[in-house]
Design a protein around this motif. Structure first.
Motif, mmCIF file in Angstrom:
data_model
loop_
_atom_site.group_PDB
_atom_site.id
_atom_site.type_symbol
_atom_site.label_atom_id
_atom_site.label_comp_id
_atom_site.label_asym_id
_atom_site.label_seq_id
_atom_site.Cartn_x
_atom_site.Cartn_y
_atom_site.Cartn_z
ATOM 1 N N GLY A 6 0.792 -1.216 0.000
ATOM 2 C CA GLY A 6 0.000 0.000 0.000
ATOM 3 C C GLY A 6 0.824 1.266 0.000
ATOM 4 O O GLY A 6 0.354 2.313 0.466
ATOM 5 N N LEU A 7 2.026 1.226 -0.540
ATOM 6 C CA LEU A 7 2.912 2.386 -0.539
ATOM 7 C C LEU A 7 2.965 3.099 -1.878
ATOM 8 O O LEU A 7 3.707 4.083 -2.021
ATOM 9 C CB LEU A 7 4.328 1.955 -0.135
ATOM 10 N N THR A 8 2.197 2.649 -2.836
ATOM 11 C CA THR A 8 2.196 3.295 -4.151
ATOM 12 C C THR A 8 1.805 4.767 -4.021
ATOM 13 O O THR A 8 0.789 5.107 -3.408
ATOM 14 C CB THR A 8 1.208 2.594 -5.100
ATOM 15 N N GLY A 9 2.648 5.633 -4.581
ATOM 16 C CA GLY A 9 2.373 7.063 -4.546
ATOM 17 C C GLY A 9 2.826 7.775 -3.296
ATOM 18 O O GLY A 9 2.768 9.013 -3.233
ATOM 19 N N GLY A 137 -1.622 13.925 7.266
ATOM 20 C CA GLY A 137 -2.426 12.985 8.039
ATOM 21 C C GLY A 137 -1.644 11.914 8.769
ATOM 22 O O GLY A 137 -2.225 11.017 9.374
ATOM 23 N N GLY A 138 -0.309 11.993 8.726
ATOM 24 C CA GLY A 138 0.511 11.014 9.439
ATOM 25 C C GLY A 138 1.708 10.593 8.621
ATOM 26 O O GLY A 138 1.966 11.115 7.529
ATOM 27 N N GLY A 139 2.444 9.634 9.158
ATOM 28 C CA GLY A 139 3.626 9.172 8.447
ATOM 29 C C GLY A 139 4.424 8.199 9.282
ATOM 30 O O GLY A 139 3.985 7.732 10.344
ATOM 31 N N SER A 140 5.614 7.885 8.778
ATOM 32 C CA SER A 140 6.504 6.947 9.453
ATOM 33 C C SER A 140 7.924 7.489 9.431
ATOM 34 O O SER A 140 8.401 7.963 8.398
ATOM 35 C CB SER A 140 6.468 5.580 8.740
ATOM 36 N N ILE A 141 8.598 7.436 10.582
ATOM 37 C CA ILE A 141 10.001 7.805 10.688
ATOM 38 C C ILE A 141 10.766 6.592 11.211
ATOM 39 O O ILE A 141 10.402 6.022 12.252
ATOM 40 C CB ILE A 141 10.212 9.005 11.626
ATOM 41 N N LEU A 142 11.791 6.206 10.483
ATOM 42 C CA LEU A 142 12.620 5.076 10.888
ATOM 43 C C LEU A 142 14.051 5.537 11.105
ATOM 44 O O LEU A 142 14.595 6.298 10.300
ATOM 45 C CB LEU A 142 12.598 3.975 9.827
ATOM 46 N N ALA A 236 16.479 -4.136 3.753
ATOM 47 C CA ALA A 236 15.589 -3.145 3.160
ATOM 48 C C ALA A 236 14.132 -3.598 3.232
ATOM 49 O O ALA A 236 13.232 -2.785 3.472
ATOM 50 C CB ALA A 236 15.989 -2.888 1.709
ATOM 51 N N ASN A 237 13.884 -4.871 3.034
ATOM 52 C CA ASN A 237 12.517 -5.383 3.097
ATOM 53 C C ASN A 237 11.872 -5.079 4.442
ATOM 54 O O ASN A 237 10.672 -4.778 4.523
ATOM 55 C CB ASN A 237 12.499 -6.900 2.857
ATOM 56 N N PHE A 238 12.672 -5.138 5.510
ATOM 57 C CA PHE A 238 12.133 -4.868 6.837
ATOM 58 C C PHE A 238 11.798 -3.394 7.000
ATOM 59 O O PHE A 238 10.760 -3.034 7.567
ATOM 60 C CB PHE A 238 13.124 -5.316 7.913
ATOM 61 N N PHE A 239 12.674 -2.519 6.493
ATOM 62 C CA PHE A 239 12.384 -1.083 6.523
ATOM 63 C C PHE A 239 11.069 -0.780 5.801
ATOM 64 O O PHE A 239 10.246 0.004 6.292
ATOM 65 C CB PHE A 239 13.521 -0.299 5.847
ATOM 66 N N VAL A 240 10.902 -1.355 4.641
ATOM 67 C CA VAL A 240 9.711 -1.066 3.836
ATOM 68 C C VAL A 240 8.463 -1.548 4.556
ATOM 69 O O VAL A 240 7.457 -0.830 4.651
ATOM 70 C CB VAL A 240 9.850 -1.713 2.447
ATOM 71 N N SER A 244 4.953 0.658 6.369
ATOM 72 C CA SER A 244 3.626 0.493 5.781
ATOM 73 C C SER A 244 2.554 0.369 6.844
ATOM 74 O O SER A 244 2.837 0.151 8.031
ATOM 75 C CB SER A 244 3.607 -0.764 4.903
ATOM 76 N N ASP A 245 1.303 0.457 6.420
ATOM 77 C CA ASP A 245 0.181 0.297 7.347
ATOM 78 C C ASP A 245 0.040 -1.130 7.846
ATOM 79 O O ASP A 245 -0.703 -1.381 8.797
ATOM 80 C CB ASP A 245 -1.116 0.742 6.667
ATOM 81 N N ARG A 246 0.741 -2.075 7.220
ATOM 82 C CA ARG A 246 0.740 -3.445 7.739
ATOM 83 C C ARG A 246 1.403 -3.507 9.118
ATOM 84 O O ARG A 246 1.213 -4.472 9.851
ATOM 85 C CB ARG A 246 1.482 -4.374 6.766
#
Length: 265
Positions: A6-9, A137-142, A236-240, A244-246
């Motif tokens: 669900g990260l498209t765009g 509306g929100g986001g993610s910081i790693l 990288a897969n873990f970062f992605v 995500s909302d998952r």
């Protein structure tokens, strides 16, 4: 293959995005259809990789040449993100490097340099990016810290200390901004096979036959139950996923991607 998270765009900004883990993380986001801002000091390399990622994945990737160890560099990155995309949904604080010193001999200048790179960059970028994420509306910081934040290596005390501080900063930021639907987490990698590891191994084995692969294999077998380095893509897969909302209930946590290297629970 894409994970369809669900990260498209979405728009992701990655510091240290021109090579190594940062570039691998950028490629992971591109594979999921996210647009990119690659930040770093080498504008030529960033531009080349941004063009490649745009072409290969059909997304928009831009280069932002800046030095995030300075307040001016962090402000320039936030400005570039707002100018090119109107804001960002994801920030990956990845810029960093190892050290080599003793506490008794290291200068104040070296301590300050690493403090600015590993800690103050994250502080300053939080000031720049949180308002943009709030508007969206929100986001993610790693935060890309290290297993060394809790399991230090003897030869790099400055790296160990500043990465531990980054981990604590991440926890505090998470508590402060979750009300804005911004999730903050830390990832502590172990052994990841980057170009820097290969370069170092080649240098260390140059006078003894040059079997750098055996040298790295020995490090992995000695330190990790899994007996190998991680690939950049595995990390990288873990970062992605975590962006995500998952992973929507993951807030203020630290995750170890280390092949079992951590020697505690």
């Amino acid at each position: 293959m894409p994970m369809d998270l669900g990260l498209t765009g979405k728009v992701a900004a990655i510091t240290g995005g021109g090579s190594g883990i940062g570039l691998g993380v950028a490629e992971g986001f591109a594979r999921e259809g996210a647009h990119l801002v690659l930040a770093g000091r080498r504008g030529d390399i960033l531009a080349t990789e941004a063009e490649r990622l745009s072409r290969e994945y059909g997304i928009k990737a831009v280069a932002a040449a800046c030095d995030v160890t300075t307040a001016e560099g962090c402000a320039a990155l936030a400005e570039a993100v707002r100018r090119d995309f109107g804001g960002a949904d994801i920030l990956v604080n990845n810029a960093g490097t190892g050290s080599n010193e003793t506490i008794m001999e290291a200068s104040d200048e070296k301590w300050n340099d690493f403090w600015n790179l590993h800690v103050m960059a994250a502080v300053r970028l939080a000031r720049g990016f949180v308002p943009m994420m709030r508007e969206r509306g929100g986001g993610s910081i790693l935060h890309n810290a290290s297993i060394c934040a809790v399991q230090p290596l003897w030869y790099e005390p400055i790296y160990n200390v500043t990465k531990a501080a980054l981990m604590m900063f991440s926890k505090n930021l998470a508590n402060e901004v979750i009300k804005d639907n911004i999730r903050v987490n830390t990832i502590n990698p172990g052994l990841v096979l980057t170009g820097d590891w290969i370069k170092t191994a080649k240098q260390l084995t140059a006078d003894s036959g040059g079997d750098w692969e055996a040298y790295l294999r020995g490090i992995a077998e000695e330190n990790t139950p899994i007996k190998r380095f991680a690939s950049v893509e595995e990390l990288a897969n873990f970062f992605v996923f975590l962006s995500s909302d998952r992973a929507s209930y993951a807030v203020g946590s630290t995750y170890y991607v280390d092949g079992g290297w951590l020697r505690t629970v």
